[in-house]
Scaffold this motif. Structure first.
Motif, PDB file in Angstrom:
ATOM      1  N   ILE A  81      -9.121  -1.609  10.661  1.00 38.99           N
ATOM      2  CA  ILE A  81      -8.652  -0.226  10.703  1.00 38.99           C
ATOM      3  C   ILE A  81      -8.743   0.373  12.108  1.00 38.99           C
ATOM      4  CG2 ILE A  81     -10.875   0.794  10.075  1.00 38.99           C
ATOM      5  CD1 ILE A  81      -7.446   2.039   8.900  1.00 38.99           C
ATOM      6  N   GLY A 134       1.066   4.959   8.659  1.00 35.34           N
ATOM      7  CA  GLY A 134       0.971   4.366   7.327  1.00 35.34           C
ATOM      8  C   GLY A 134       2.217   3.615   6.919  1.00 35.34           C
ATOM      9  N   PRO A 161       1.009  -2.103   7.305  1.00 33.78           N
ATOM     10  CA  PRO A 161      -0.385  -1.809   6.954  1.00 33.78           C
ATOM     11  C   PRO A 161      -0.914  -2.802   5.917  1.00 33.78           C
ATOM     12  CG  PRO A 161       1.100  -0.228   5.898  1.00 33.78           C
ATOM     13  CD  PRO A 161       1.944  -1.117   6.767  1.00 33.78           C
ATOM     14  N   ARG A 163      -3.442  -2.769   2.834  1.00 29.12           N
ATOM     15  CA  ARG A 163      -4.063  -1.747   1.983  1.00 29.12           C
ATOM     16  C   ARG A 163      -5.023  -2.386   0.986  1.00 29.12           C
ATOM     17  NH1 ARG A 163      -1.338   3.133   2.496  1.00 29.12           N
ATOM     18  NH2 ARG A 163       0.643   2.959   3.597  1.00 29.12           N
ATOM     19  N   ASP A 164      -6.076  -1.639   0.643  1.00 25.36           N
ATOM     20  CA  ASP A 164      -7.001  -2.121  -0.388  1.00 25.36           C
ATOM     21  C   ASP A 164      -6.469  -1.735  -1.767  1.00 25.36           C
ATOM     22  OD1 ASP A 164      -7.586   0.581  -0.751  1.00 25.36           O
ATOM     23  OD2 ASP A 164      -9.605   0.451   0.100  1.00 25.36           O
ATOM     24  N   SER A 167      -5.196   1.638  -2.318  1.00 23.75           N
ATOM     25  CA  SER A 167      -4.057   1.962  -1.454  1.00 23.75           C
ATOM     26  C   SER A 167      -4.473   2.605  -0.122  1.00 23.75           C
ATOM     27  CB  SER A 167      -3.068   2.856  -2.195  1.00 23.75           C
ATOM     28  OG  SER A 167      -1.767   2.594  -1.745  1.00 23.75           O
ATOM     29  N   ARG A 168      -5.743   2.463   0.250  1.00 24.86           N
ATOM     30  CA  ARG A 168      -6.193   2.948   1.556  1.00 24.86           C
ATOM     31  C   ARG A 168      -5.893   1.875   2.603  1.00 24.86           C
ATOM     32  NH1 ARG A 168     -11.186   4.336  -1.591  1.00 24.86           N
ATOM     33  NH2 ARG A 168     -11.589   2.160  -1.162  1.00 24.86           N
ATOM     34  N   ILE A 169      -5.481   2.301   3.787  1.00 29.66           N
ATOM     35  CA  ILE A 169      -5.204   1.349   4.864  1.00 29.66           C
ATOM     36  C   ILE A 169      -6.530   0.807   5.385  1.00 29.66           C
ATOM     37  CG2 ILE A 169      -4.278   1.052   7.190  1.00 29.66           C
ATOM     38  CD1 ILE A 169      -2.188   3.177   6.492  1.00 29.66           C
ATOM     39  N   THR A 172      -4.071  -3.909   9.716  1.00 28.58           N
ATOM     40  CA  THR A 172      -2.638  -4.143   9.904  1.00 28.58           C
ATOM     41  C   THR A 172      -2.382  -5.640  10.016  1.00 28.58           C
ATOM     42  OG1 THR A 172      -2.750  -4.068  12.329  1.00 28.58           O
ATOM     43  CG2 THR A 172      -2.355  -1.979  11.198  1.00 28.58           C
TER      44      THR A 172
END
Length: 199
Positions: A81, A134, A161, A163-164, A167-169, A172
């Motif tokens: 991140i 994003g 991105p 994402r987990d 859906s959080r980044i 990359t």
């Protein structure tokens, strides 16, 4: 007050029974303690087996990921991140001139040193842009990767991105390929077509 062992008064009245009850109570407590310890050991063995199984599963998944990453014909770099390098495949190592062991934990630049072919100015950092917006992105068509040894490669690139589950980044992925030869062939064809049209 409840007692689980015979009191002094009981032992004085029934000396033989008091000793027997004390012995039986001691044996029962020992048995209960032994069963408890055995259950704890059994739980420990079960947990150790579960940890071993999960570790094995994770190792197998990591091996699949490594094999997949090595099999991709494009350069692949992943970042966390903060834009620091986490993984690179061999193609990325060859094009950048950096080994994963050297690049791991470093910021994307200077490992992925990209410039505009026409202006020689540094291009935007694709990891930073993807983390900020994003959204996935592609670099301009005239992007040049300058390797650690100074070699230059015209590249096509896309970044997205990672994402987990929520859906959080969390990072990359940058995928790029050397299109230098393809571009030279295209320019040769265009030159030939211009010469043919001139006559």
């Amino acid at each position: 007050m409840i007692r689980i062992y015979p009191g002094r008064e009981f032992i004085e009245l029934y000396p033989l029974n008091g000793g027997i009850i004390a012995t039986i109570t001691g044996l029962l407590l020992t048995a209960v303690f032994t069963v408890f310890v055995a259950q704890q050991k059994n739980r420990q063995v079960v947990l150790e087996n579960l940890v071993r199984e999960r570790t094995s599963d994770l190792s197998a998944e990591k091996e699949k990921l490594d094999v997949t990453l090595r099999s991709i014909g494009d350069g692949v770099i992943t970042t966390d991140i903060h834009g620091n390098i986490v993984l690179m495949n061999r193609i990325a190592e060859n094009l950048t001139g950096w080994k994963l062991e050297e690049a791991s934990g470093k910021p994307l630049f200077p490992v992925f040193n990209i410039i505009n072919r026409e202006t020689n100015l540094r291009c935007i950092n694709p990891a930073e842009r993807v983390i900020e917006t994003g959204n996935s992105m592609e670099l301009e068509n005239n992007t040049v990767l300058v390797s650690r040894n100074g070699s230059e490669y015209l590249i096509a690139d896309s970044s997205a991105p990672i994402r987990d589950r929520a859906s959080r980044i969390i990072g990359t992925v940058i995928v790029f390929r050397d299109i230098s030869e393809k571009q030279k062939m295209l320019e040769t064809i265009q030159r030939t077509d211009r010469l043919d049209s001139i006559g």
